[in-house]
Design an enzyme around this catalytic site. Sequence first.
Site, PDB file in Angstrom:
ATOM      1  N   GLU A  22     -35.406 -34.638 -32.284  1.00 29.69           N
ATOM      2  CA  GLU A  22     -35.793 -33.615 -33.245  1.00 29.69           C
ATOM      3  C   GLU A  22     -37.244 -33.162 -33.091  1.00 29.69           C
ATOM      4  OE1 GLU A  22     -35.341 -34.178 -37.595  1.00 29.69           O
ATOM      5  OE2 GLU A  22     -33.330 -34.839 -37.008  1.00 29.69           O
ATOM      6  N   PRO A 225     -37.998  -3.376 -62.533  1.00 25.88           N
ATOM      7  CA  PRO A 225     -37.719  -3.340 -63.967  1.00 25.88           C
ATOM      8  C   PRO A 225     -38.835  -3.903 -64.848  1.00 25.88           C
ATOM      9  CG  PRO A 225     -36.544  -5.140 -62.934  1.00 25.88           C
ATOM     10  CD  PRO A 225     -37.214  -4.401 -61.829  1.00 25.88           C
ATOM     11  N   ASP A 248     -45.702   5.898 -64.354  1.00 26.93           N
ATOM     12  CA  ASP A 248     -44.888   6.270 -65.509  1.00 26.93           C
ATOM     13  C   ASP A 248     -45.094   5.306 -66.661  1.00 26.93           C
ATOM     14  OD1 ASP A 248     -43.791   8.545 -64.603  1.00 26.93           O
ATOM     15  OD2 ASP A 248     -41.955   7.634 -63.826  1.00 26.93           O
ATOM     16  N   LYS A 270     -48.014  10.119 -70.612  1.00 30.08           N
ATOM     17  CA  LYS A 270     -48.367  10.912 -71.790  1.00 30.08           C
ATOM     18  C   LYS A 270     -49.713  11.600 -71.610  1.00 30.08           C
ATOM     19  CE  LYS A 270     -50.265   6.908 -74.260  1.00 30.08           C
ATOM     20  NZ  LYS A 270     -50.111   5.867 -73.292  1.00 30.08           N
ATOM     21  N   GLY A 302     -38.294   0.920 -62.027  1.00 30.05           N
ATOM     22  CA  GLY A 302     -37.008   0.692 -61.366  1.00 30.05           C
ATOM     23  C   GLY A 302     -37.000   1.215 -59.949  1.00 30.05           C
ATOM     24  N   ASP A 303     -35.976   1.967 -59.623  1.00 29.35           N
ATOM     25  CA  ASP A 303     -35.877   2.605 -58.315  1.00 29.35           C
ATOM     26  C   ASP A 303     -36.169   4.095 -58.482  1.00 29.35           C
ATOM     27  OD1 ASP A 303     -34.669   2.315 -55.406  1.00 29.35           O
ATOM     28  OD2 ASP A 303     -33.958   4.196 -56.264  1.00 29.35           O
ATOM     29  N   THR A 331     -33.468  -1.384 -59.511  1.00 26.84           N
ATOM     30  CA  THR A 331     -33.189  -0.539 -60.658  1.00 26.84           C
ATOM     31  C   THR A 331     -32.831  -1.380 -61.888  1.00 26.84           C
ATOM     32  OG1 THR A 331     -31.975   1.418 -61.340  1.00 26.84           O
ATOM     33  CG2 THR A 331     -30.723  -0.226 -60.106  1.00 26.84           C
ATOM     34  N   ALA A 332     -33.018  -0.795 -63.079  1.00 31.27           N
ATOM     35  CA  ALA A 332     -32.788  -1.532 -64.330  1.00 31.27           C
ATOM     36  C   ALA A 332     -31.385  -2.141 -64.381  1.00 31.27           C
ATOM     37  CB  ALA A 332     -33.004  -0.604 -65.519  1.00 31.27           C
ATOM     38  N   MET A 383     -30.919   5.128 -70.730  1.00 30.18           N
ATOM     39  CA  MET A 383     -31.366   5.988 -71.836  1.00 30.18           C
ATOM     40  C   MET A 383     -30.231   6.206 -72.826  1.00 30.18           C
ATOM     41  SD  MET A 383     -33.547   8.650 -69.510  1.00 30.18           S
ATOM     42  CE  MET A 383     -32.483   8.576 -68.086  1.00 30.18           C
TER      43      MET A 383
HETATM   44  N1  SAH Z   1     -35.806   4.723 -62.338  1.00 34.14           N
HETATM   45  C1  SAH Z   1     -35.506   3.789 -63.391  1.00 34.14           C
HETATM   46  C2  SAH Z   1     -34.837   4.438 -64.570  1.00 34.14           C
HETATM   47  C3  SAH Z   1     -35.712   5.417 -65.279  1.00 34.14           C
HETATM   48  S1  SAH Z   1     -34.931   6.086 -66.693  1.00 34.14           S
HETATM   49  C4  SAH Z   1     -34.669   2.632 -62.829  1.00 34.14           C
HETATM   50  O1  SAH Z   1     -34.191   2.727 -61.694  1.00 34.14           O
HETATM   51  O2  SAH Z   1     -34.493   1.659 -63.526  1.00 34.14           O
HETATM   52  C5  SAH Z   1     -35.527   5.034 -67.963  1.00 34.14           C
HETATM   53  C6  SAH Z   1     -34.403   4.154 -68.486  1.00 34.14           C
HETATM   54  O3  SAH Z   1     -34.207   3.065 -67.620  1.00 34.14           O
HETATM   55  C7  SAH Z   1     -34.690   3.507 -69.820  1.00 34.14           C
HETATM   56  O4  SAH Z   1     -34.423   4.388 -70.889  1.00 34.14           O
HETATM   57  C8  SAH Z   1     -33.740   2.354 -69.812  1.00 34.14           C
HETATM   58  O5  SAH Z   1     -32.431   2.769 -70.073  1.00 34.14           O
HETATM   59  C9  SAH Z   1     -33.775   1.948 -68.349  1.00 34.14           C
HETATM   60  N2  SAH Z   1     -34.731   0.846 -68.110  1.00 34.14           N
HETATM   61  C10 SAH Z   1     -35.861   0.880 -67.402  1.00 34.14           C
HETATM   62  N3  SAH Z   1     -36.455  -0.337 -67.365  1.00 34.14           N
HETATM   63  C11 SAH Z   1     -35.654  -1.160 -68.062  1.00 34.14           C
HETATM   64  C12 SAH Z   1     -35.685  -2.548 -68.385  1.00 34.14           C
HETATM   65  N4  SAH Z   1     -36.678  -3.332 -67.964  1.00 34.14           N
HETATM   66  N5  SAH Z   1     -34.678  -3.062 -69.113  1.00 34.14           N
HETATM   67  C13 SAH Z   1     -33.658  -2.283 -69.535  1.00 34.14           C
HETATM   68  N6  SAH Z   1     -33.569  -0.980 -69.260  1.00 34.14           N
HETATM   69  C14 SAH Z   1     -34.549  -0.413 -68.530  1.00 34.14           C
END
Ligand code: SAH
Length: 464
Positions: A22, A225, A248, A270, A302-303, A331-332, A383
């Site tokens: 080994e 997320p 964002d 905002k 997310g993505d 993504t979420a 959402m």
């Molecule tokens: N591009 C993002 C989505 C953007 S829209 C993605 O791919 O996740 C925003 C929505 O994403 C929120 O209203 C919610 O529904 C969801 N979201 C984003 N982060 C989240 C989290 N940590 N937990 C649960 N939902 C989430």
Amino acid sequence: MKHFPVYLSVEGQRIVLSGGGEAAVAKLRLLLKTEATIEVFAVKADAEIHAWASDHKLTLIARPLQVGDVDGAALFYAADEDEIEDARTSSLARDAGVLANIVDNLQDSQFITPAIVDRDPVTVAIGTEGAAPVLARAIKADLEERLSPNLGMLARIGKSFRKAAEALPWGRARRNFWSDYYFKAGPRIETKGEAAAQQALDELLFAHLYAGKDAGHVAFVGAGPGDPELLTLKARKALHSADVVIYDRLVAPEILELARREAQLIDAGKTPYGQQTPQETINELIVTHARKGAHVVRLKSGDPTVFGRLDEEIEACDANAVPWHVIPGITAASAAVASIGQSLTKRGRNSGVRILTGHDVAGFADHEWRDLAKPGQVAAIYMGKKAARFIQGRLIMHGADPATPVSVIENASRPNQRVVTSTIATLPTDLANADLSGPALTFVGLTPRSAVAVLPYTKKQELA
Ligand code: SAH
């Protein structure tokens, strides 16, 4: 410093190793990366060594090492894992004037082999003089993660470009050029192969020669997320090198921390009056900074390709000839489904999954409710909090079983994650009682697998 690190030229030299077990295999794996000729002396050798021998990667000699065998070699390794044999073979080497290493015996070795991060021709050697192998491994792991696997390719191409780069004045101008190549342009094209790297170098040189600086660029980056550990390595690198980060509302502060201290951070979520920034303003912001030559990271939760209004921003870049690329994120829905221990698709239950929004430009979003109302269907609704009553109404109207499970995951992957377990029949009431304030994802057709799975993220880690 009891050991002095040097890089030894071994191209075309012999390296001799005694042993076939080994320890021998582990050392050989490393030695085979070199351009040395490898000779192994072993009465009994591991199958892997035999395979290397039949591939002509090394020469296997099936007898114990004898006087004369190491003569003229660059290095010798005693790897028999036997104290007496190791002492015998290493003294043969020493008598022949060849530097000897006894595996796992610092005391009697004349040299030691460091832990190596290999991005040939870039190599990092890590040594602790045997004091803390765990530390060496941790440093190695850290560097392995930080240095792209394609760094070697970038360096090789860079080397062949050194002559061309002499068109730039020596000193700062040339240093800036190389710095932009390795840390900005390089990481963007490294997965696209050698031709792309070559072209990027040509363009970069042109920009440095005639524009005086690198052209701007936009990376659309998925921030995941919320949990910073769910960022991709590419996202982290992009943040490290960004001049401007436009982010964002949902991007977690811990993730923004990863940007360079000198980077300008712009909240696109905002305006000073608390209103949402119009899309046109965001497009303009991105393009303006990029055209000034900045490396812009457009950071989206997310993505970026999921409900991220990515296309509008890409079109704005294209319209202004600003180069861009996309770095995907988790993504979420992926984070949320992980937190309840379920799969998005499952054999025999659902062969497809719908990714829907509860809201679109026209208000509550309409979908193919009839299909979704069938048993076993799964939908991930983004959402969807405010649309709960609307979604409930549409599903029941189209024949869904009111007892169909619904799970709502708020703040998926974050320390304050919460899961609301519900059904189509009780969704609006359950949501009103839970009084969620964070981003939430609604799964129609899924229920948490077990009690453990719904514990908040941090609690789960403590349990593990
Ligand atoms: N591009 C993002 C989505 C953007 S829209 C993605 O791919 O996740 C925003 C929505 O994403 C929120 O209203 C919610 O529904 C969801 N979201 C984003 N982060 C989240 C989290 N940590 N937990 C649960 N939902 C989430």
